[in-house]
Design an enzyme around this catalytic site. Sequence first.
Site, mmCIF file in Angstrom:
data_model
loop_
_atom_site.group_PDB
_atom_site.id
_atom_site.type_symbol
_atom_site.label_atom_id
_atom_site.label_comp_id
_atom_site.label_asym_id
_atom_site.label_seq_id
_atom_site.Cartn_x
_atom_site.Cartn_y
_atom_site.Cartn_z
ATOM 1 N N GLU A 95 -5.907 13.830 22.789
ATOM 2 C CA GLU A 95 -5.233 14.951 22.163
ATOM 3 C C GLU A 95 -4.475 15.676 23.267
ATOM 4 O O GLU A 95 -5.071 16.109 24.249
ATOM 5 C CB GLU A 95 -6.182 15.916 21.473
ATOM 6 C CG GLU A 95 -5.407 17.020 20.752
ATOM 7 C CD GLU A 95 -6.277 18.061 20.068
ATOM 8 O OE1 GLU A 95 -5.702 18.905 19.361
ATOM 9 O OE2 GLU A 95 -7.504 18.063 20.274
ATOM 10 N N GLU A 143 -4.903 19.593 28.453
ATOM 11 C CA GLU A 143 -4.402 20.967 28.297
ATOM 12 C C GLU A 143 -3.926 21.459 29.663
ATOM 13 O O GLU A 143 -4.630 21.303 30.657
ATOM 14 C CB GLU A 143 -5.504 21.879 27.759
ATOM 15 C CG GLU A 143 -5.134 23.328 27.629
ATOM 16 C CD GLU A 143 -3.923 23.552 26.738
ATOM 17 O OE1 GLU A 143 -2.954 24.171 27.230
ATOM 18 O OE2 GLU A 143 -3.938 23.116 25.573
ATOM 19 N N ASP A 187 -0.240 18.369 33.097
ATOM 20 C CA ASP A 187 1.034 18.446 32.396
ATOM 21 C C ASP A 187 1.354 17.064 31.836
ATOM 22 O O ASP A 187 1.467 16.089 32.594
ATOM 23 C CB ASP A 187 2.134 18.907 33.348
ATOM 24 C CG ASP A 187 3.429 19.236 32.625
ATOM 25 O OD1 ASP A 187 3.732 18.601 31.596
ATOM 26 O OD2 ASP A 187 4.150 20.134 33.097
ATOM 27 N N ASP A 229 3.894 23.329 21.340
ATOM 28 C CA ASP A 229 4.895 24.335 21.646
ATOM 29 C C ASP A 229 6.258 23.841 21.146
ATOM 30 O O ASP A 229 6.694 22.748 21.513
ATOM 31 C CB ASP A 229 4.939 24.563 23.161
ATOM 32 C CG ASP A 229 5.753 25.779 23.563
ATOM 33 O OD1 ASP A 229 6.732 26.107 22.859
ATOM 34 O OD2 ASP A 229 5.423 26.403 24.589
ATOM 35 N N ASP A 239 3.262 23.678 11.945
ATOM 36 C CA ASP A 239 3.711 24.598 10.893
ATOM 37 C C ASP A 239 5.194 24.912 11.067
ATOM 38 O O ASP A 239 5.789 25.586 10.224
ATOM 39 C CB ASP A 239 2.917 25.906 10.961
ATOM 40 C CG ASP A 239 3.223 26.670 12.244
ATOM 41 O OD1 ASP A 239 3.070 26.069 13.325
ATOM 42 O OD2 ASP A 239 3.612 27.855 12.166
ATOM 43 N N THR A 284 -7.380 22.331 13.027
ATOM 44 C CA THR A 284 -7.391 23.011 14.317
ATOM 45 C C THR A 284 -7.544 24.508 14.072
ATOM 46 O O THR A 284 -7.473 24.979 12.935
ATOM 47 C CB THR A 284 -6.083 22.771 15.089
ATOM 48 O OG1 THR A 284 -5.035 23.531 14.472
ATOM 49 C CG2 THR A 284 -5.709 21.292 15.087
ATOM 50 N N GLU A 285 -7.718 25.271 15.158
ATOM 51 C CA GLU A 285 -7.792 26.723 15.016
ATOM 52 C C GLU A 285 -6.510 27.276 14.393
ATOM 53 O O GLU A 285 -6.561 28.122 13.491
ATOM 54 C CB GLU A 285 -8.025 27.390 16.375
ATOM 55 C CG GLU A 285 -9.372 27.098 17.008
ATOM 56 C CD GLU A 285 -9.349 25.883 17.930
ATOM 57 O OE1 GLU A 285 -10.327 25.683 18.662
ATOM 58 O OE2 GLU A 285 -8.342 25.126 17.917
ATOM 59 N N TYR A 286 -5.364 26.804 14.878
ATOM 60 C CA TYR A 286 -4.086 27.264 14.341
ATOM 61 C C TYR A 286 -3.949 26.892 12.870
ATOM 62 O O TYR A 286 -3.497 27.693 12.047
ATOM 63 C CB TYR A 286 -2.925 26.653 15.127
ATOM 64 C CG TYR A 286 -2.629 27.314 16.441
ATOM 65 C CD1 TYR A 286 -2.420 28.686 16.528
ATOM 66 C CD2 TYR A 286 -2.531 26.566 17.606
ATOM 67 C CE1 TYR A 286 -2.134 29.299 17.744
ATOM 68 C CE2 TYR A 286 -2.242 27.171 18.824
ATOM 69 C CZ TYR A 286 -2.048 28.532 18.885
ATOM 70 O OH TYR A 286 -1.766 29.135 20.086
ATOM 71 N N GLU A 287 -4.322 25.681 12.539
ATOM 72 C CA GLU A 287 -4.184 25.215 11.166
ATOM 73 C C GLU A 287 -5.015 26.064 10.213
ATOM 74 O O GLU A 287 -4.556 26.428 9.123
ATOM 75 C CB GLU A 287 -4.596 23.753 11.074
ATOM 76 C CG GLU A 287 -4.357 23.121 9.721
ATOM 77 C CD GLU A 287 -4.622 21.635 9.733
ATOM 78 O OE1 GLU A 287 -4.517 21.013 8.663
ATOM 79 O OE2 GLU A 287 -4.943 21.088 10.813
#
Length: 213
Positions: A43, A68, A95, A117, A153, A191-194
């Site tokens: 991921e 990450e 990166d 991003d 999103d 995910t947290e964002y989802e």
Amino acid sequence: MRLRNIKGSKEFIEQSPFVVHHPEDYKGCWHNLFHNNNPVHLEIGMGKGQFIHTLAEQNPNISYIGIEMYSSVLYRALERRAETELDNLFFIRFDAKNLTDLFDISEVEQIYLNFSDPWPKDRHAKRRLTSPHFLSLYDKILSATGSIQFKTDNRALFDYSVESVKHSKWHIDELTYDLHHSEYLEGNIMTEYETRFVSEGKPICRFVISRTP
């Protein structure tokens, strides 16, 4: 918005047994880290780690690596990791533009890109994780049967990503502009964002791509 500054996060990461501190040493031999020959899944931009932790818990016969680049975000994922007894999940602070320094040809079976991003300015397009540049990197490290799952999103980023795929050697296997009202929802891991975006009523776009037959 990403967390940028948590006091002591870099030191915490440097001391964590769940972080691979010299990942370039494992290029071509990641099975040595996991002590098995299980398929390797990545991921990229895994945030606080809810998605990859759930995957690792559900699939003990798959080796997971979360990448990450932000220390403060990785710190949060490591807090969660310390509360588990998983032996199939490690992290790298790195990166992704240098992926081929860490993974050999065909060494990875699956890549997940979740809420990356969007880099909205045109001059930053190459930094998008679904740009032609990154698609060419994934082509080198993924196995012949490997695939990429992308969720966002951001409709503008998704439209850009679809066009990138159409002008590449990749083939779109699954595509939806509203995942949570689609045939592809079964088995979806949030995910947290989802979780937040769905609660706000925002549609989630998703595709799965592989090489063109």
